[in-house]
Design a protein around this motif. Structure first.
Motif, PDB file in Angstrom:
ATOM      1  N   VAL A  36      26.824 -48.315  18.165  1.00 60.43           N
ATOM      2  CA  VAL A  36      27.684 -46.883  17.976  1.00 60.43           C
ATOM      3  C   VAL A  36      27.099 -46.393  16.860  1.00 60.43           C
ATOM      4  O   VAL A  36      27.201 -46.685  15.676  1.00 60.43           O
ATOM      5  N   ILE A  37      26.493 -45.068  17.059  1.00 58.03           N
ATOM      6  CA  ILE A  37      26.230 -44.183  15.990  1.00 58.03           C
ATOM      7  C   ILE A  37      27.209 -42.886  16.132  1.00 58.03           C
ATOM      8  O   ILE A  37      26.836 -42.128  17.069  1.00 58.03           O
ATOM      9  N   LEU A  38      27.815 -42.607  14.886  1.00 54.69           N
ATOM     10  CA  LEU A  38      28.731 -41.548  14.969  1.00 54.69           C
ATOM     11  C   LEU A  38      28.095 -40.396  14.128  1.00 54.69           C
ATOM     12  O   LEU A  38      28.116 -40.818  12.739  1.00 54.69           O
ATOM     13  N   ILE A  39      27.766 -39.213  14.249  1.00 53.61           N
ATOM     14  CA  ILE A  39      26.927 -38.261  13.532  1.00 53.61           C
ATOM     15  C   ILE A  39      28.079 -36.911  13.584  1.00 53.61           C
ATOM     16  O   ILE A  39      28.264 -36.836  14.593  1.00 53.61           O
ATOM     17  N   THR A  40      28.445 -36.777  12.213  1.00 53.89           N
ATOM     18  CA  THR A  40      29.295 -35.502  12.160  1.00 53.89           C
ATOM     19  C   THR A  40      28.685 -34.546  11.402  1.00 53.89           C
ATOM     20  O   THR A  40      28.284 -34.813  10.305  1.00 53.89           O
ATOM     21  N   ALA A  41      28.480 -33.181  11.831  1.00 54.58           N
ATOM     22  CA  ALA A  41      27.826 -32.298  11.172  1.00 54.58           C
ATOM     23  C   ALA A  41      29.058 -31.296  10.669  1.00 54.58           C
ATOM     24  O   ALA A  41      29.546 -30.590  11.570  1.00 54.58           O
ATOM     25  N   ASP A  42      29.268 -31.190   9.365  1.00 48.85           N
ATOM     26  CA  ASP A  42      30.190 -30.467   8.763  1.00 48.85           C
ATOM     27  C   ASP A  42      29.948 -29.032   9.093  1.00 48.85           C
ATOM     28  O   ASP A  42      28.854 -28.479   8.760  1.00 48.85           O
ATOM     29  N   THR A  43      31.149 -28.212   9.501  1.00 53.21           N
ATOM     30  CA  THR A  43      31.027 -27.026   9.754  1.00 53.21           C
ATOM     31  C   THR A  43      30.202 -26.271  10.668  1.00 53.21           C
ATOM     32  O   THR A  43      29.992 -25.136  10.715  1.00 53.21           O
ATOM     33  N   MET A  44      29.593 -27.140  11.588  1.00 52.37           N
ATOM     34  CA  MET A  44      28.497 -26.713  12.635  1.00 52.37           C
ATOM     35  C   MET A  44      29.223 -26.193  13.931  1.00 52.37           C
ATOM     36  O   MET A  44      29.850 -27.298  14.643  1.00 52.37           O
ATOM     37  N   ARG A  45      29.162 -24.935  14.343  1.00 50.84           N
ATOM     38  CA  ARG A  45      29.870 -24.848  15.455  1.00 50.84           C
ATOM     39  C   ARG A  45      29.120 -25.289  16.725  1.00 50.84           C
ATOM     40  O   ARG A  45      28.090 -25.124  16.866  1.00 50.84           O
ATOM     41  N   GLY A  46      29.845 -25.612  17.739  1.00 48.24           N
ATOM     42  CA  GLY A  46      29.335 -26.201  18.890  1.00 48.24           C
ATOM     43  C   GLY A  46      28.136 -25.175  19.730  1.00 48.24           C
ATOM     44  O   GLY A  46      27.134 -25.425  20.266  1.00 48.24           O
ATOM     45  N   ASP A  47      28.647 -23.878  19.418  1.00 43.93           N
ATOM     46  CA  ASP A  47      27.881 -22.697  20.516  1.00 43.93           C
ATOM     47  C   ASP A  47      26.596 -22.251  19.579  1.00 43.93           C
ATOM     48  O   ASP A  47      25.865 -21.457  19.910  1.00 43.93           O
ATOM     49  N   VAL A  48      26.437 -22.987  18.395  1.00 39.01           N
ATOM     50  CA  VAL A  48      25.305 -22.532  17.814  1.00 39.01           C
ATOM     51  C   VAL A  48      23.913 -23.108  18.347  1.00 39.01           C
ATOM     52  O   VAL A  48      22.955 -22.608  18.178  1.00 39.01           O
ATOM     53  N   SER A  49      24.078 -24.301  19.098  1.00 36.25           N
ATOM     54  CA  SER A  49      22.952 -24.893  19.633  1.00 36.25           C
ATOM     55  C   SER A  49      22.512 -24.200  21.086  1.00 36.25           C
ATOM     56  O   SER A  49      23.328 -23.827  21.750  1.00 36.25           O
ATOM     57  N   SER A  50      21.214 -24.322  21.214  1.00 38.46           N
ATOM     58  CA  SER A  50      20.749 -23.725  22.402  1.00 38.46           C
ATOM     59  C   SER A  50      20.983 -24.504  23.648  1.00 38.46           C
ATOM     60  O   SER A  50      21.052 -23.964  24.719  1.00 38.46           O
ATOM     61  N   LEU A  51      21.669 -25.861  23.386  1.00 39.53           N
ATOM     62  CA  LEU A  51      22.223 -26.509  24.350  1.00 39.53           C
ATOM     63  C   LEU A  51      23.501 -25.743  25.034  1.00 39.53           C
ATOM     64  O   LEU A  51      23.664 -26.077  26.403  1.00 39.53           O
ATOM     65  N   ASP A  52      24.151 -24.997  24.361  1.00 39.81           N
ATOM     66  CA  ASP A  52      25.245 -24.107  24.954  1.00 39.81           C
ATOM     67  C   ASP A  52      25.149 -22.809  24.686  1.00 39.81           C
ATOM     68  O   ASP A  52      25.776 -22.146  24.669  1.00 39.81           O
ATOM     69  N   GLY A  53      23.770 -22.491  24.690  1.00 43.97           N
ATOM     70  CA  GLY A  53      23.457 -20.999  24.747  1.00 43.97           C
ATOM     71  C   GLY A  53      23.331 -20.041  23.410  1.00 43.97           C
ATOM     72  O   GLY A  53      23.330 -18.986  23.438  1.00 43.97           O
ATOM     73  N   GLY A  54      23.118 -21.248  22.265  1.00 39.38           N
ATOM     74  CA  GLY A  54      23.106 -20.837  21.115  1.00 39.38           C
ATOM     75  C   GLY A  54      21.627 -20.387  20.677  1.00 39.38           C
ATOM     76  O   GLY A  54      20.837 -20.721  21.307  1.00 39.38           O
ATOM     77  N   PRO A  55      21.243 -19.988  19.170  1.00 37.82           N
ATOM     78  CA  PRO A  55      20.067 -19.579  18.993  1.00 37.82           C
ATOM     79  C   PRO A  55      19.443 -20.588  18.467  1.00 37.82           C
ATOM     80  O   PRO A  55      18.038 -20.272  18.130  1.00 37.82           O
ATOM     81  N   VAL A  56      19.729 -21.807  18.148  1.00 39.61           N
ATOM     82  CA  VAL A  56      19.101 -22.692  17.417  1.00 39.61           C
ATOM     83  C   VAL A  56      18.429 -23.786  18.401  1.00 39.61           C
ATOM     84  O   VAL A  56      19.510 -24.480  19.082  1.00 39.61           O
ATOM     85  N   SER A  57      17.297 -24.197  18.452  1.00 41.35           N
ATOM     86  CA  SER A  57      16.631 -24.968  19.388  1.00 41.35           C
ATOM     87  C   SER A  57      16.893 -26.545  18.575  1.00 41.35           C
ATOM     88  O   SER A  57      16.530 -26.616  17.520  1.00 41.35           O
ATOM     89  N   MET A  58      17.397 -27.385  19.524  1.00 41.82           N
ATOM     90  CA  MET A  58      17.708 -28.869  19.052  1.00 41.82           C
ATOM     91  C   MET A  58      17.377 -29.638  20.391  1.00 41.82           C
ATOM     92  O   MET A  58      18.040 -30.319  21.046  1.00 41.82           O
ATOM     93  N   PRO A  59      15.836 -29.824  20.268  1.00 43.79           N
ATOM     94  CA  PRO A  59      15.366 -30.691  21.369  1.00 43.79           C
ATOM     95  C   PRO A  59      15.935 -31.958  21.303  1.00 43.79           C
ATOM     96  O   PRO A  59      16.076 -32.616  22.571  1.00 43.79           O
ATOM     97  N   ASN A  60      16.030 -32.468  20.136  1.00 45.25           N
ATOM     98  CA  ASN A  60      16.510 -34.102  20.194  1.00 45.25           C
ATOM     99  C   ASN A  60      18.110 -34.039  20.795  1.00 45.25           C
ATOM    100  O   ASN A  60      18.558 -34.989  21.463  1.00 45.25           O
ATOM    101  N   LEU A  61      18.751 -32.887  20.541  1.00 48.67           N
ATOM    102  CA  LEU A  61      20.238 -33.158  21.160  1.00 48.67           C
ATOM    103  C   LEU A  61      20.394 -32.714  22.704  1.00 48.67           C
ATOM    104  O   LEU A  61      21.077 -33.290  23.285  1.00 48.67           O
ATOM    105  N   HIS A  62      19.210 -31.979  22.921  1.00 51.85           N
ATOM    106  CA  HIS A  62      18.951 -31.981  24.668  1.00 51.85           C
ATOM    107  C   HIS A  62      18.675 -32.989  25.082  1.00 51.85           C
ATOM    108  O   HIS A  62      19.215 -33.383  26.185  1.00 51.85           O
ATOM    109  N   ALA A  63      17.529 -33.869  24.372  1.00 52.28           N
ATOM    110  CA  ALA A  63      17.160 -35.167  25.280  1.00 52.28           C
ATOM    111  C   ALA A  63      18.541 -36.135  25.183  1.00 52.28           C
ATOM    112  O   ALA A  63      18.816 -36.788  26.054  1.00 52.28           O
ATOM    113  N   LEU A  64      19.417 -35.925  23.953  1.00 52.29           N
ATOM    114  CA  LEU A  64      20.726 -37.013  24.286  1.00 52.29           C
ATOM    115  C   LEU A  64      21.622 -36.531  25.256  1.00 52.29           C
ATOM    116  O   LEU A  64      22.226 -37.337  25.923  1.00 52.29           O
TER     117      LEU A  64
END
Length: 206
Positions: A36-64
């Motif tokens: 189990v790996i728990l990664i917490t990113a402090d103060t990062m909104r969920g909708d900032v990622s392109s995974l949820d329509g945000g502007p920031v590309s996160m290919p590894n998060l997409h793959a996950l």
């Protein structure tokens, strides 16, 4: 059947036995415990990622997300770091664990995720990004056997991962592991890895 039972002395009719149906093969639970790996990113909104329509590309998060569970509607229990992490680690609301700011710590009798995994035979390690999450403040060290505390100078995510790998190398008994990595890169003052490249754009008046 209930109506017939009140109206007649005859025994209730037996329900028809359902026809046998073929049950498809169900996936079996893994024999070995999962890491189990728990990664917490402090103060990062969920909708900032392109995974949820945000502007920031996160290919590894997409793959996950493609190979796991992606929760589109999940909410923090607090706007502050320590209460939010205490809720994550204890499954309790702030009203139940009693932590409402970044200066408090949970009671010793609170059961944490790390303690539960300790009872399951896991190797437990953590890398803290902010000093108010350190064990001497938040008391979230309960159950962890290896912790690298936060210092005055914030670590980058890359450094945090390297520190985590160092801790995992100390898992000499090769137990299943639980690793908590607390990232602080999204938090102010919004420093980039290459000074001047992104910071100037983010802070420009235009």
């Amino acid at each position: 059947c209930l109506s017939l039972g009140f109206q007649s002395d005859q025994p209730l009719p037996r329900p028809a036995k359902p026809a046998a149906t073929e049950v498809p093969n169900q996936p079996k639970a893994p024999v070995d415990p999962l890491n189990v790996i728990l990664i917490t990113a402090d103060t990062m909104r969920g909708d900032v990622s392109s995974l949820d329509g945000g502007p920031v590309s996160m290919p590894n998060l997409h793959a996950l997300a493609q190979n796991g569970w992606h929760f589109r509607n999940s909410y923090s229990n607090s706007m502050l770091t320590t209460p939010s992490h205490v809720s994550l680690m204890t499954s309790l609301y702030p009203r139940d664990h009693g932590i409402y700011d970044n200066q408090g710590g949970i009671d010793d009798d609170a059961t944490t995720l790390a303690e539960s995994l300790q009872n399951a035979g896991y190797f437990r390690a953590a890398v803290c990004g902010f000093r108010h999450l350190n064990p001497n403040v938040s008391n979230l060290g309960q159950g962890f056997e290896k912790i690298i505390p936060a210092t005055r100078e914030n670590r980058t995510a890359t450094k945090t991962v390297k520190e985590g790998m160092t801790l995992l190398s100390q898992n000499t008994e090769e137990k299943p592991f639980f690793m908590w990595l607390h990232m602080v890169d999204p938090h102010s003052p919004y420093e980039s890895y290459l000074p001047g490249q992104q910071r100037d754009r983010l802070l420009s008046e235009s």
